[in-house]
Design a protein around this motif. Structure first.
Motif, PDB file in Angstrom:
ATOM      1  N   GLY A  54       6.179   1.874   0.120  1.00  0.00           N
ATOM      2  CA  GLY A  54       5.043   1.205   0.791  1.00  0.00           C
ATOM      3  C   GLY A  54       4.700   1.696   2.065  1.00  0.00           C
ATOM      4  N   SER A  55       5.460   1.995   2.983  1.00  0.00           N
ATOM      5  CA  SER A  55       5.023   2.500   4.490  1.00  0.00           C
ATOM      6  C   SER A  55       4.480   3.960   4.420  1.00  0.00           C
ATOM      7  N   HIS A  56       5.119   4.835   3.284  1.00  0.00           N
ATOM      8  CA  HIS A  56       4.668   6.158   3.235  1.00  0.00           C
ATOM      9  C   HIS A  56       3.138   6.169   2.580  1.00  0.00           C
ATOM     10  N   LEU A  57       3.169   5.339   1.830  1.00  0.00           N
ATOM     11  CA  LEU A  57       1.554   5.130   1.192  1.00  0.00           C
ATOM     12  C   LEU A  57       0.620   4.816   2.159  1.00  0.00           C
ATOM     13  N   CYS A  58       1.189   3.646   3.035  1.00  0.00           N
ATOM     14  CA  CYS A  58       0.411   3.231   4.106  1.00  0.00           C
ATOM     15  C   CYS A  58      -0.130   4.309   5.025  1.00  0.00           C
ATOM     16  N   ASP A  59       0.947   5.298   5.559  1.00  0.00           N
ATOM     17  CA  ASP A  59       0.585   6.327   6.288  1.00  0.00           C
ATOM     18  C   ASP A  59      -0.348   7.051   5.715  1.00  0.00           C
ATOM     19  N   ALA A  60      -0.236   7.576   4.508  1.00  0.00           N
ATOM     20  CA  ALA A  60      -1.246   8.289   3.714  1.00  0.00           C
ATOM     21  C   ALA A  60      -2.681   7.837   3.487  1.00  0.00           C
ATOM     22  N   LEU A  61      -2.911   6.511   3.320  1.00  0.00           N
ATOM     23  CA  LEU A  61      -3.983   5.764   3.198  1.00  0.00           C
ATOM     24  C   LEU A  61      -4.831   5.935   4.559  1.00  0.00           C
ATOM     25  N   LEU A  62      -4.019   5.599   5.610  1.00  0.00           N
ATOM     26  CA  LEU A  62      -4.581   5.273   7.150  1.00  0.00           C
ATOM     27  C   LEU A  62      -5.068   6.814   7.309  1.00  0.00           C
ATOM     28  N   ALA A  63      -4.184   7.863   7.109  1.00  0.00           N
ATOM     29  CA  ALA A  63      -4.847   9.335   7.213  1.00  0.00           C
ATOM     30  C   ALA A  63      -6.131   9.682   6.702  1.00  0.00           C
ATOM     31  N   LYS A  64      -6.314   8.950   5.657  1.00  0.00           N
ATOM     32  CA  LYS A  64      -7.539   9.061   4.743  1.00  0.00           C
ATOM     33  C   LYS A  64      -8.560   8.171   5.103  1.00  0.00           C
ATOM     34  N   GLY A  65      -8.375   7.490   6.303  1.00  0.00           N
ATOM     35  CA  GLY A  65      -9.516   6.845   6.564  1.00  0.00           C
ATOM     36  C   GLY A  65      -9.710   5.226   6.021  1.00  0.00           C
ATOM     37  N   TYR A  66      -8.799   4.944   5.231  1.00  0.00           N
ATOM     38  CA  TYR A  66      -9.024   3.601   4.512  1.00  0.00           C
ATOM     39  C   TYR A  66      -8.205   2.693   5.532  1.00  0.00           C
ATOM     40  N   ALA A  67      -8.839   1.216   5.398  1.00  0.00           N
ATOM     41  CA  ALA A  67      -8.126   0.387   5.992  1.00  0.00           C
ATOM     42  C   ALA A  67      -7.022  -0.135   5.065  1.00  0.00           C
ATOM     43  N   VAL A  68      -5.832  -0.592   5.855  1.00  0.00           N
ATOM     44  CA  VAL A  68      -4.848  -1.149   4.991  1.00  0.00           C
ATOM     45  C   VAL A  68      -4.548  -2.383   5.404  1.00  0.00           C
ATOM     46  N   ARG A  69      -4.210  -3.554   4.446  1.00  0.00           N
ATOM     47  CA  ARG A  69      -3.544  -4.727   4.832  1.00  0.00           C
ATOM     48  C   ARG A  69      -2.164  -4.810   4.292  1.00  0.00           C
ATOM     49  N   VAL A  70      -1.116  -4.976   4.960  1.00  0.00           N
ATOM     50  CA  VAL A  70       0.325  -5.066   4.296  1.00  0.00           C
ATOM     51  C   VAL A  70       0.546  -6.662   4.239  1.00  0.00           C
ATOM     52  N   LEU A  71       1.203  -6.934   3.172  1.00  0.00           N
ATOM     53  CA  LEU A  71       1.817  -8.295   2.962  1.00  0.00           C
ATOM     54  C   LEU A  71       3.296  -7.939   2.544  1.00  0.00           C
ATOM     55  N   ASP A  72       4.116  -8.834   3.755  1.00  0.00           N
ATOM     56  CA  ASP A  72       5.461  -8.210   3.508  1.00  0.00           C
ATOM     57  C   ASP A  72       6.469  -9.240   3.936  1.00  0.00           C
ATOM     58  N   GLU A 110       2.843 -11.215   7.557  1.00  0.00           N
ATOM     59  CA  GLU A 110       4.454 -11.348   7.281  1.00  0.00           C
ATOM     60  C   GLU A 110       4.229 -12.633   6.373  1.00  0.00           C
ATOM     61  N   GLY A 111       5.076 -12.499   5.198  1.00  0.00           N
ATOM     62  CA  GLY A 111       5.145 -13.537   4.229  1.00  0.00           C
ATOM     63  C   GLY A 111       5.496 -13.412   2.847  1.00  0.00           C
ATOM     64  N   ASP A 112       5.558 -14.069   2.029  1.00  0.00           N
ATOM     65  CA  ASP A 112       6.265 -14.050   0.734  1.00  0.00           C
ATOM     66  C   ASP A 112       5.234 -14.005  -0.480  1.00  0.00           C
ATOM     67  N   VAL A 113       5.385 -12.883  -1.423  1.00  0.00           N
ATOM     68  CA  VAL A 113       4.381 -13.079  -2.442  1.00  0.00           C
ATOM     69  C   VAL A 113       4.493 -14.186  -3.479  1.00  0.00           C
ATOM     70  N   ARG A 129      -5.118 -15.392   0.217  1.00  0.00           N
ATOM     71  CA  ARG A 129      -5.599 -15.086   1.434  1.00  0.00           C
ATOM     72  C   ARG A 129      -5.508 -13.714   1.587  1.00  0.00           C
ATOM     73  N   ALA A 130      -4.493 -13.055   1.205  1.00  0.00           N
ATOM     74  CA  ALA A 130      -4.275 -11.644   1.536  1.00  0.00           C
ATOM     75  C   ALA A 130      -5.000 -10.716   0.619  1.00  0.00           C
ATOM     76  N   VAL A 131      -5.343 -11.381  -0.797  1.00  0.00           N
ATOM     77  CA  VAL A 131      -6.291 -10.423  -1.630  1.00  0.00           C
ATOM     78  C   VAL A 131      -7.652 -10.726  -1.150  1.00  0.00           C
ATOM     79  N   ALA A 132      -8.004 -11.817  -0.920  1.00  0.00           N
ATOM     80  CA  ALA A 132      -9.427 -12.039  -0.584  1.00  0.00           C
ATOM     81  C   ALA A 132      -9.909 -10.832   0.484  1.00  0.00           C
ATOM     82  N   GLY A 133     -11.112 -10.286  -0.136  1.00  0.00           N
ATOM     83  CA  GLY A 133     -11.892  -9.148   0.711  1.00  0.00           C
ATOM     84  C   GLY A 133     -11.386  -7.971   0.483  1.00  0.00           C
ATOM     85  N   CYS A 134     -10.327  -7.686  -0.264  1.00  0.00           N
ATOM     86  CA  CYS A 134      -9.677  -6.357  -0.562  1.00  0.00           C
ATOM     87  C   CYS A 134     -10.400  -5.479  -1.648  1.00  0.00           C
TER      88      CYS A 134
END
Ligand code: NAD
Ligand code: UD2
Length: 310
Positions: free
Chosen positions: A16-34, A55-58, A66-71
């Motif tokens: 997930g953190s590698h994907l996060c880096d790649a998406l940020l580098a492409k200009g996407y906004a990223v929200r992490v739930l972990d 920070e929280g539990d799926v 709340r995490a999915v709203a607006g994504c």
């Protein structure tokens, strides 16, 4: 919608953190739930204003809503990735590995989010197809609670596709390796264990004769495919194996490791683990047909990156 984030559950972990880096580098906004059970805040670019960490539990349905709203899309990676943990406590791991998926699918239905990438596993095939390259149609034989939860998650996502128009892209990962993979358990990925021990000069134990083979894929190559899956105009139905269709034995991997570190510590050969699969390799025709697969990172190159020598 232009700045709507992509939600990555389990985004503070290895993949997930590698994907996060790649998406940020492409200009996407990223929200992490972990829940940071194995993931680490240090894996994330916390000072990047386009990254948000919840920070929280799926397994917490309200929090997932709340995490999915607006994504704009969801990448669902959060899971207890240790098969051994699922064998020891199936009830507990079921909360993360199955209820978490159902919560994500339901929240997507409610909020009208359609695209979801899901991290399934070669574990759904059990021992079937062993010794050949395993195609997606191979009959499923989930042998552990981890594998049962992955297969059930796939099937629920397919229900939400048919009934509610979700666009799931289901990936069955074979053996992924690279930096940030946690080597701390005896059941962690073999490359994370061997490379950490080699770097520290500690003896390495090979279970069996080292001639067992796996289909190892570098995490950076996987991430390129995942980004494409988020950007596909249309999603085709059916899970996709993710591997190179290449068998590498542990002995071959150790040779590559030796090349990277210079010299290996002592290597001991011990009795093979009971139930260990001898050969596991992905038939990846579907992967190659659906995605523009990059020139694969070689084992030596991947190990060098893992060990900070590239
Ligand atoms: P990882 O342990 O590094 O990542 C999992 C992440 O999920 C961690 O950050 C962890 O803190 C988080 N998490 C766990 N339970 C959670 C919960 N209940 N709520 C919120 N967050 C939670 O492992 P990884 O190797 O990056 O695995 C990512 C996904 O890929 C997992 O679903 C795993 O099953 C799957 N997978 C990985 C491999 C592999 O070779 N690494 C192979 C097959 C499948
Ligand atoms: C992977 C998954 C496992 C399950 C399985 C399903 C990982 C980490 N494991 O197991 O959860 O899904 O696929 O098929 O993704 N080994 C050693 N020495 C060590 C550690 C491992 O010799 O210190 C051997 C091990 O016995 C096996 C090989 O290395 O033969 C690979 O082990 P692994 O746990 O990395 O991966 P695998 O494919 O067995």
């Amino acid at each position: 919608m232009a700045n709507a984030p992509i939600l990555i559950t389990g985004g503070a972990g290895f993949i997930g953190s590698h994907l996060c880096d790649a998406l940020l580098a492409k200009g996407y906004a990223v929200r992490v739930l972990d829940d940071l059970s194995t993931g680490k805040p240090d894996n994330l670019q916390l000072s990047n204003p386009h990254l948000e960490l919840i920070e929280g539990d799926v397994a917490d349905a309200q929090l997932v809503q709340r995490a999915v709203a607006g994504c704009r899309a969801v990448v669902h990676l959060a899971a207890v990735a240790s098969v051994q943990a699922s064998v020891e406590d199936p009830v507990k791991t079921h909360q993360s590995n199955f209820i978490g998926t159902l919560n994500v699918a339901e929240a997507m239905r409610v909020h009208g989010v359609r695209r979801v990438l899901f991290a399934s596993s070669a574990a759904v095939y059990g021992n079937n197809g062993e010794g050949e390259s395993i195609a997606e149609e191979t009959s499923k034989a989930p042998l552990t609670p981890y594998a049962v939860d992955k297969l059930a998650s796939e099937q629920y996502l397919d229900f939400y596709r048919r009934q509610h128009g979700l666009e799931p892209v289901v990936f069955r990962f074979f053996n992924i390796f690279g930096p940030r993979q946690d080597p701390s358990s005896p059941y962690s990925g073999v490359i994370s264990i061997f490379s950490e021990r080699a770097a520290q000069g500690l003896p390495i134990t090979v279970f069996g004769d080292g001639e067992q083979t796996r289909d190892f894929l570098y995490v950076g190559d996987l991430v390129q495919v995942m980004v494409q899956a988020l950007e596909l105009a249309q999603v085709e139905v059916g899970a996709v194996n993710v591997g190179l269709n290449q068998a590498t034995s542990l002995n071959q991997m150790l040779k590559a490791l030796e090349q990277v570190v210079g010299s290996l510590p002592a290597v001991h050969y011990a009795q093979a683990r009971s139930g260990d699969i001898r050969h596991s390799r992905a038939d990846n025709q579907r992967l190659l047909a659906r995605f523009d697969f990059p020139q694969p990172t070689s084992m030596v190159e991947g190990l060098a990156k893992l060990l900070g020598k590239a």
